[in-house]
Design a protein around this motif. Structure first.
Motif, PDB file in Angstrom:
ATOM      1  N   GLY A  71       0.717  -1.207  -0.034  1.00 19.00           N
ATOM      2  CA  GLY A  71      -0.053  -0.046   0.228  1.00 19.00           C
ATOM      3  C   GLY A  71       0.692   1.088  -0.182  1.00 19.00           C
ATOM      4  N   GLU A  72       1.915   1.259   0.816  1.00 19.13           N
ATOM      5  CA  GLU A  72       2.753   2.275   1.009  1.00 19.13           C
ATOM      6  C   GLU A  72       3.258   2.551  -0.386  1.00 19.13           C
ATOM      7  OE1 GLU A  72       6.675   4.337   3.505  1.00 19.13           O
ATOM      8  OE2 GLU A  72       5.636   2.248   3.993  1.00 19.13           O
ATOM      9  N   GLU A  73       3.902   1.510  -0.861  1.00 16.28           N
ATOM     10  CA  GLU A  73       4.530   1.617  -2.481  1.00 16.28           C
ATOM     11  C   GLU A  73       3.625   2.346  -3.365  1.00 16.28           C
ATOM     12  OE1 GLU A  73       6.623  -1.080  -5.806  1.00 16.28           O
ATOM     13  OE2 GLU A  73       6.173  -1.919  -3.720  1.00 16.28           O
ATOM     14  N   MET A  74       2.268   1.891  -3.357  1.00 17.58           N
ATOM     15  CA  MET A  74       1.264   2.166  -4.176  1.00 17.58           C
ATOM     16  C   MET A  74       1.189   3.881  -4.146  1.00 17.58           C
ATOM     17  SD  MET A  74      -2.829   1.227  -4.548  1.00 17.58           S
ATOM     18  CE  MET A  74      -3.198   1.867  -3.111  1.00 17.58           C
ATOM     19  N   PHE A  75       1.042   4.278  -2.934  1.00 17.95           N
ATOM     20  CA  PHE A  75       0.896   5.801  -2.546  1.00 17.95           C
ATOM     21  C   PHE A  75       2.044   6.480  -2.826  1.00 17.95           C
ATOM     22  CE2 PHE A  75      -2.561   4.116   0.216  1.00 17.95           C
ATOM     23  CZ  PHE A  75      -3.676   4.320  -0.272  1.00 17.95           C
ATOM     24  N   GLN A  76       3.267   5.916  -2.750  1.00 14.03           N
ATOM     25  CA  GLN A  76       4.618   6.786  -3.097  1.00 14.03           C
ATOM     26  C   GLN A  76       4.555   6.978  -4.529  1.00 14.03           C
ATOM     27  OE1 GLN A  76       6.435   8.166  -1.278  1.00 14.03           O
ATOM     28  NE2 GLN A  76       6.923   6.993   0.635  1.00 14.03           N
ATOM     29  N   ALA A  80       4.485  10.600  -6.568  1.00 10.29           N
ATOM     30  CA  ALA A  80       5.577  10.881  -7.772  1.00 10.29           C
ATOM     31  C   ALA A  80       4.885  11.140  -9.011  1.00 10.29           C
ATOM     32  CB  ALA A  80       6.666   9.892  -7.605  1.00 10.29           C
ATOM     33  N   ASP A  81       3.625  10.769  -9.242  1.00 11.83           N
ATOM     34  CA  ASP A  81       3.150  11.012 -10.495  1.00 11.83           C
ATOM     35  C   ASP A  81       2.706  12.357 -10.948  1.00 11.83           C
ATOM     36  OD1 ASP A  81       1.781  10.785 -12.857  1.00 11.83           O
ATOM     37  OD2 ASP A  81       0.688   8.920 -12.401  1.00 11.83           O
TER      38      ASP A  81
END
Length: 238
Positions: A71-76, A80-81
């Motif tokens: 989940g954290e990776e998805m939000f990171q 950055a997008d």
């Protein structure tokens, strides 16, 4: 133009707004009713995805940390997008903070057995008002050798507890939400097993606190019923 009674919307309010109503001033209460009667047409998606991440993690029998790290990776990645707008970036940042806060609560929540709650849930009816209590999870436990049921609402709140008065108000809101969870469970989910106050809760993630239904609920329930009577009486006048 007078709207025919059959076409008028029933009085309705969310669980968090009703808890907010219970601790608000008289003038603020009118504003809460107005917003409940005419909600924004823009969908509120804040915390929607991280709420699902938290529920997946807590209902996983082994509580795999992979739910949180993924989940954290998805939000990171969202953060950055550059193609996403400011609201999406803000939600991503706050969702990362929620995941970190939930991780810190792991020991506090380890005592509870969370299971998935139904996606579709009926409204809680109080004194003619439809209260939207959407449980994020059901909670299972035992009492005197019998299975009992509870429920949990994940509350995502910003840090507004800078004074003793604000902290007391936040705690009071947490206990009102937990009491509404207990009423919701009793009305729709207890079945033959019955409910348990200690398993009906509001989880204030950012503040790392769990508020369970107080043992003595009669006054709170009476206050909630009285508040809903007032909301129903004022509904067509605000």
């Amino acid at each position: 133009m007078v709207v025919p009674i059959a076409e008028r919307a029933s009085p309705r309010i969310s669980v968090n707004d009703l808890a907010r109503y219970m601790v608000a001033s008289d003038s603020a209460r009118l504003g809460i009713i107005r917003r409940a009667k005419a909600p924004s047409t823009i969908p509120n998606t804040r915390y929607k995805d991280v709420r699902a991440t938290c529920a997946h993690y807590l209902t996983d029998p082994i509580r795999s940390a992979k739910w949180l790290t993924d989940g954290e990776e998805m939000f990171q990645q969202r953060l950055a997008d550059p193609s996403l707008g400011a609201l999406k970036h803000d939600d991503a940042q706050k969702s990362i903070e929620v995941i970190a806060a939930l991780h810190r609560m792991a020991n506090v929540l380890s005592q509870y057995d969370f299971v998935r709650a139904p996606t579709q849930q009926p409204k809680l009816l109080i004194s003619g008002v439809e209260v939207s209590v959407r449980l994020d999870m059901l909670v299972k436990g035992m009492s005197r050798g019998k299975e009992v049921t509870g429920g949990a609402v994940l509350r995502m709140t910003q840090d507004d507890a800078s004074t003793d008065e604000a902290r007391a108000r936040r705690r009071d809101m947490g206990h009102y939400v937990a009491t509404l969870v207990k009423m919701h469970i009793d009305q729709h989910f207890a079945d033959e097993h019955g409910s348990a106050a200690r398993l009906c809760m509001s989880i204030d993630v950012q503040h790392g606190e769990v508020f369970t239904t107080p043992a003595a609920t009669t006054k709170r329930i009476n206050d909630l019923e009285g508040a809903c009577m007032s909301i129903a009486a004022l509904w067509e006048r605000v």
